[in-house]
Motif scaffolding. Structure first.
Motif, mmCIF file in Angstrom:
data_model
loop_
_atom_site.group_PDB
_atom_site.id
_atom_site.type_symbol
_atom_site.label_atom_id
_atom_site.label_comp_id
_atom_site.label_asym_id
_atom_site.label_seq_id
_atom_site.Cartn_x
_atom_site.Cartn_y
_atom_site.Cartn_z
ATOM 1 N N PRO A 1 -2.912 4.482 8.508
ATOM 2 C CA PRO A 1 -2.816 3.743 7.254
ATOM 3 C C PRO A 1 -3.038 2.264 7.522
ATOM 4 O O PRO A 1 -2.867 1.783 8.646
ATOM 5 C CB PRO A 1 -1.367 4.006 6.803
ATOM 6 C CG PRO A 1 -0.967 5.245 7.537
ATOM 7 C CD PRO A 1 -1.705 5.208 8.833
ATOM 8 N N GLN B 1 -0.727 -0.963 -1.609
ATOM 9 C CA GLN B 1 -2.112 -0.721 -2.027
ATOM 10 C C GLN B 1 -2.193 -0.478 -3.528
ATOM 11 O O GLN B 1 -3.151 -0.884 -4.183
ATOM 12 C CB GLN B 1 -2.675 0.483 -1.270
ATOM 13 C CG GLN B 1 -3.057 0.185 0.172
ATOM 14 C CD GLN B 1 -3.793 1.356 0.819
ATOM 15 O OE1 GLN B 1 -4.085 2.346 0.168
ATOM 16 N NE2 GLN B 1 -4.081 1.219 2.110
ATOM 17 N N GLU B 2 -1.185 0.149 -4.094
ATOM 18 C CA GLU B 2 -1.217 0.476 -5.524
ATOM 19 C C GLU B 2 -0.762 -0.687 -6.401
ATOM 20 O O GLU B 2 -1.339 -0.923 -7.472
ATOM 21 C CB GLU B 2 -0.318 1.687 -5.796
ATOM 22 C CG GLU B 2 -0.354 2.155 -7.238
ATOM 23 C CD GLU B 2 0.458 3.422 -7.461
ATOM 24 O OE1 GLU B 2 0.570 3.855 -8.630
ATOM 25 O OE2 GLU B 2 0.982 3.979 -6.466
ATOM 26 N N ASP C 1 2.751 0.931 2.893
ATOM 27 C CA ASP C 1 1.319 0.731 2.724
ATOM 28 C C ASP C 1 0.831 1.326 1.404
ATOM 29 O O ASP C 1 0.045 0.711 0.676
ATOM 30 C CB ASP C 1 0.564 1.377 3.886
ATOM 31 C CG ASP C 1 -0.932 1.126 3.806
ATOM 32 O OD1 ASP C 1 -1.346 -0.017 4.036
ATOM 33 O OD2 ASP C 1 -1.677 2.082 3.507
ATOM 34 N N SER C 2 1.319 2.507 1.063
ATOM 35 C CA SER C 2 0.916 3.163 -0.181
ATOM 36 C C SER C 2 1.345 2.349 -1.400
ATOM 37 O O SER C 2 0.571 2.154 -2.341
ATOM 38 C CB SER C 2 1.524 4.567 -0.243
ATOM 39 O OG SER C 2 1.229 5.191 -1.476
ATOM 40 N N THR D 1 3.955 4.135 6.247
ATOM 41 C CA THR D 1 3.078 4.857 5.317
ATOM 42 C C THR D 1 3.506 4.629 3.874
ATOM 43 O O THR D 1 2.672 4.389 2.986
ATOM 44 C CB THR D 1 3.093 6.366 5.630
ATOM 45 O OG1 THR D 1 2.628 6.579 6.971
ATOM 46 C CG2 THR D 1 2.199 7.128 4.662
ATOM 47 N N GLU D 2 4.809 4.692 3.615
ATOM 48 C CA GLU D 2 5.308 4.471 2.261
ATOM 49 C C GLU D 2 5.033 3.044 1.800
ATOM 50 O O GLU D 2 4.590 2.818 0.657
ATOM 51 C CB GLU D 2 6.813 4.745 2.204
ATOM 52 C CG GLU D 2 7.405 4.496 0.814
ATOM 53 C CD GLU D 2 8.915 4.614 0.791
ATOM 54 O OE1 GLU D 2 9.417 5.548 0.136
ATOM 55 O OE2 GLU D 2 9.579 3.759 1.412
#
Length: 299
Positions: A62, A238-239, A234-235, A231-232
């Protein structure tokens, strides 16, 4: 508990309207101050911990995993955590550039330690002696001298700008909120405003520093959760970008911080024995008639 009558001032104990602004102004404005907070965290991280000296990247990772240090640097985390948290908290309390002033930063950290440590010392003395004893068993007067040097000119300048009609839009910071919440003109005296800012500083710096330090230590011990948290994060970023909305999506990070605070609460666990020895396990015991603090891990 903190003996604020002696470690801060009788002013903040007699009237605590400045604490009410935390609920009515600070918390609702966190979203508006998000860029300032992130900016100060980024700058203080660079100053106290440093920036990556090398990067590795992989298309399978990620985005949040693509900025990892190749070279490791030893950091005294207790010192770094206090300085990062204090700078960030003071970005909201007094703003930049004062939050980065080295003398003021040092005072903010040491004053918080002196208030909590001084309170423990003062409780051993009769109330009628505490005001005098404070000067000999604590350094709070010296810390207040440094605070006065930096805060009084800052406060006077704000008051002069306000009275001269030079402020078109009121600043969004703790000084302005305390000034606006002052019930009468005497409470807008620079000296009284200084003590209220110091009181807010103690509360903000202590809780933030300890919580952040414990979280960093827990991260160091539990490397197995790093990937999942990255990961959380980054997600969410990004949103929604770096925003309050993104933070609300970081449920695993919130769970991690909650668990860290549960195992290392700010108040710790008060242990007091009377009449017999107390033993929690093979590594810890407490003699008769003793007092002490411990984290919940030991229990």
């Amino acid at each position: 508990m903190l003996q604020t009558r002696y470690t801060v001032s009788p002013i903040v104990e007699a009237e605590k309207f400045h604490f009410h602004i935390v609920k009515t102004h600070l918390t609702p404005n966190l979203e508006n101050k998000f860029d300032d907070i992130r900016d100060e965290i980024k700058l203080s991280f660079g100053d106290e911990i440093g920036n990556p000296t090398g990067e590795i990247s992989s298309p399978r990772q990620p985005k949040a995993l693509s900025h990892l240090c190749v070279d490791w640097t030893a950091v005294v985390m207790s010192r770094a955590a206090h300085r990062i948290a204090t700078r960030t908290a003071n970005r909201l309390l007094v703003g930049a550039p004062l939050c980065r002033n080295e003398e003021y930063l040092d005072m903010s950290i040491k004053y918080t330690i002196d208030v909590f440590g001084g309170a423990d010392k003062l409780r051993a003395w009769p109330k009628f002696l505490r005001s005098t004893v404070t000067q000999f068993v604590t350094n709070v007067k010296e810390r207040q001298r440094v605070a006065r040097k930096h805060l009084i000119p800052y406060i006077k300048a704000r008051l002069q700008d306000e009275s001269g009609g030079l402020i078109e839009k009121p600043p969004v910071d703790s000084l302005q909120w305390v000034m606006d919440a002052a019930p009468n003109s005497s409470e807008r005296d620079p000296e009284r405003l200084m003590f209220r800012l110091l009181h807010l500083n103690v509360a903000a710096v202590h809780t933030t520093s300890v919580t952040y330090l414990n979280a960093m230590l827990d991260l160091a011990f539990h490397t197995e959760i790093h990937g999942e948290l990255r990961t959380e994060i980054d997600s969410a970023v990004q949103e929604h970008g770096w925003s309050g909305r993104a933070l609300s999506q970081m449920r695993k990070l919130d769970s991690f911080l909650t668990e860290s605070q549960r195992l290392s609460p700010l108040a710790s666990c008060k242990l007091q024995t009377s009449g017999s020895n107390f033993t929690a396990d093979a590594l810890f015991s407490s003699p008769i008639d003793s007092r002490g603090d411990s984290g919940f891990h030991i229990l």
